[in-house]
Design an enzyme around this catalytic site. Structure first.
Site, PDB file in Angstrom:
ATOM      1  CG  HIS B  81       4.311  76.768   9.130  1.00 16.31           C
ATOM      2  ND1 HIS B  81       3.385  77.770   9.317  1.00 16.31           N
ATOM      3  CD2 HIS B  81       3.933  75.755   9.929  1.00 16.31           C
ATOM      4  CE1 HIS B  81       2.487  77.369  10.202  1.00 16.31           C
ATOM      5  NE2 HIS B  81       2.794  76.140  10.583  1.00 16.31           N
ATOM      6  N   GLY B 162      -2.909  99.447  13.925  1.00 15.07           N
ATOM      7  CA  GLY B 162      -1.745  99.750  13.105  1.00 15.07           C
ATOM      8  C   GLY B 162      -2.073 100.163  11.691  1.00 15.07           C
ATOM      9  CG  HIS B 167       7.119  96.552   9.384  1.00 12.07           C
ATOM     10  ND1 HIS B 167       8.313  96.051   8.908  1.00 12.07           N
ATOM     11  CD2 HIS B 167       7.459  97.483  10.304  1.00 12.07           C
ATOM     12  CE1 HIS B 167       9.328  96.645   9.532  1.00 12.07           C
ATOM     13  NE2 HIS B 167       8.819  97.529  10.387  1.00 12.07           N
ATOM     14  N   GLY B 171       6.066  92.448   7.852  1.00 14.70           N
ATOM     15  CA  GLY B 171       4.727  92.001   7.465  1.00 14.70           C
ATOM     16  C   GLY B 171       3.646  92.422   8.442  1.00 14.70           C
TER      17      GLY B 171
END
Lengths: 299, 299
Positions: B81, B162, B167, B171
């Site tokens: 996925h 952010g 990250h 992510g």
């Protein structure tokens, strides 16, 4: 929490102060909500709709009896609607998280208590009836208050609870349990009353139709159309879609189509969902797939 | 009380101990109910369904992020996925007594908080999107975690909250608000996949059909029949009955009829009642006539 509905019918539809005292007696009971009430002066009758769990409902119905017995005297009561007593009829209806058996037990418990507290004879009806001849309200009420003393002294008409003769001013009460009743009308694309009457005769139980349908053909004068006016007394066993399709088929026989249908008042969603299932040909579908049920089950 | 649903998709579908810790992080939040969760090992992904009011939901989603960031490293994550982050997607869905605007505000509030607490870039999507190019989840997720650093340094892909870069292990996350999604399949009375594909192309939005329908034609091998498999993304604007009738009409063009339909998973009753209204030709009907709504309104 279980939700049971009760719809007491009281023999007072004219004196506003009395009607307000009756409503206040229900509102004053914690755990019970008075959802609706309405009065018909020509019937001289008021209908209250309340909901709650079994125990608070019992308290509210007893409070209603107390207020009604203090203010209503059947010896001087007149009105178009047939009646036996001050608090004439009290049905209990299972709505949510509760079985019919619980409502039958509640009807018997309330009936016994009313008979003891107020000396009023109580007849149990519909699902709570003690034998088949007492299921139909109309049979119990036949003769009305005026004929009640004679009726109760005839064979087979001893009450289920309470004295063997009517209460002098409050008569008798009929208490029971039944499925929610749906008032459902279908308006035809015609003004021919005879067609509406023939369709009503075809679909209703009493003349050979569906088991849980009461129906009559009427004229809606202000719109100049004919209507099949119905009460559906058990939407689980005789679902709305089947009634609709049967009326549509019978109407086609006379070259008439359905203009629209209408639900008068309240309807449980459980009476409408099966119509969606039927027409959408939904398979492998269960109530646990309805989000609201899932939210309730887990709370 | 308002009921909002959230369906976070997390990039872990294999390690049972991690999945249980994620579930426990949600269950531990007062005022939030974990209605369901399921994992797909080949997708390496789990989907949680929780419900509650806005404030406790925010607490639960933050707890879920804390557990997920501690246990999931996208640098070593593999699965079929597409995904961008450890907590990949978080939609908020209005269910009861709450508007879409509230869910949009909640998505922004949670997004800001997640970005601040965990240093994870957050993209807002669907109804919460800051501009039209970010409405579709597929557009935001294109390139997946592996292409995320490059994508975020290209024009137009600064996050809504952010840091300007992914990250390292978690992510990025996509947070938003949308209508309930209904998984709805119609099975055809044929095994011809080409017919199912032609019908899907006719009814789906992307190729000219109904605005809130995603559809594809598939073969259900174990029953040897063809299926139109759909997601209905706004049942208020594109109601189920209209989809059903359009599929039926298109199928008839090929001499094919509908065998049955099915709802996969949960559906709000408000998505099914309009089908009853449509087929029963119900007029002058409103949600206040549904008994359950009446009981809620007065409580």
């Amino acid at each position: 929490m279980a939700v049971i509905e009760s719809i007491p019918n009281v023999s007072e539809g004219r004196r506003g102060d009395v009607i307000e005292r009756l409503a206040a007696s229900i509102r004053g009971t914690p755990g019970v909500r008075l959802l609706d009430y309405s009065s018909d002066p020509s019937h001289n009758r008021s209908v209250f709709t309340l909901a709650g769990d079994a125990a608070p409902l019992k308290v509210a119905i007893e409070a209603l009896f107390e207020a009604a017995v203090a203010s209503i005297d059947l010896r001087v009561h007149q009105g178009e609607h047939p009646r036996l007593g001050a608090v004439d009829v009290v049905p209990f209806v299972p709505i949510e998280g509760v079985t019919m058996e619980t409502c039958v037990a509640l009807a018997a418990e309330v009936g016994r208590s009313i008979a003891e507290r107020f000396g009023i004879p109580v007849f149990l009806y519909e699902e709570a009836a003690s034998h088949p001849g007492r299921r139909n309200l109309e049979d119990i009420r036949r003769g009305e208050f005026e004929g009640l003393a004679a009726k109760m002294s005839s064979p087979g008409w001893a009450p289920d609870f309470g004295p063997a003769a009517p209460h002098p001013s409050a008569g008798a009460s009929v208490i029971g349990a039944r499925m929610p009743l749906i008032a459902y009308n279908i308006n035809l694309n015609t003004d021919r009353l005879d067609v509406a009457r023939k369709i009503a005769a075809a679909v209703r139980h009493s003349t050979g139709g569906l088991r849980f349908v009461k129906a009559m053909g009427v004229k809606v004068d202000e719109r100049n159309l004919a209507q099949v006016s119905m009460n559906l007394t058990n939407y689980q066993k005789t679902p709305i879609f089947r009634v609709f399709e049967m009326v549509k088929r019978e109407a086609a026989r006379y070259g008439v189509s359905i203009l629209e249908s209408e639900v008068v008042g309240l309807v449980p969603s459980a009476a409408l969902i099966p119509a969606a299932e039927y027409y959408l040909q939904l398979e492998r579908f269960g109530p646990e797939q309805i989000l609201e049920n899932k939210l309730k089950a887990d709370s």
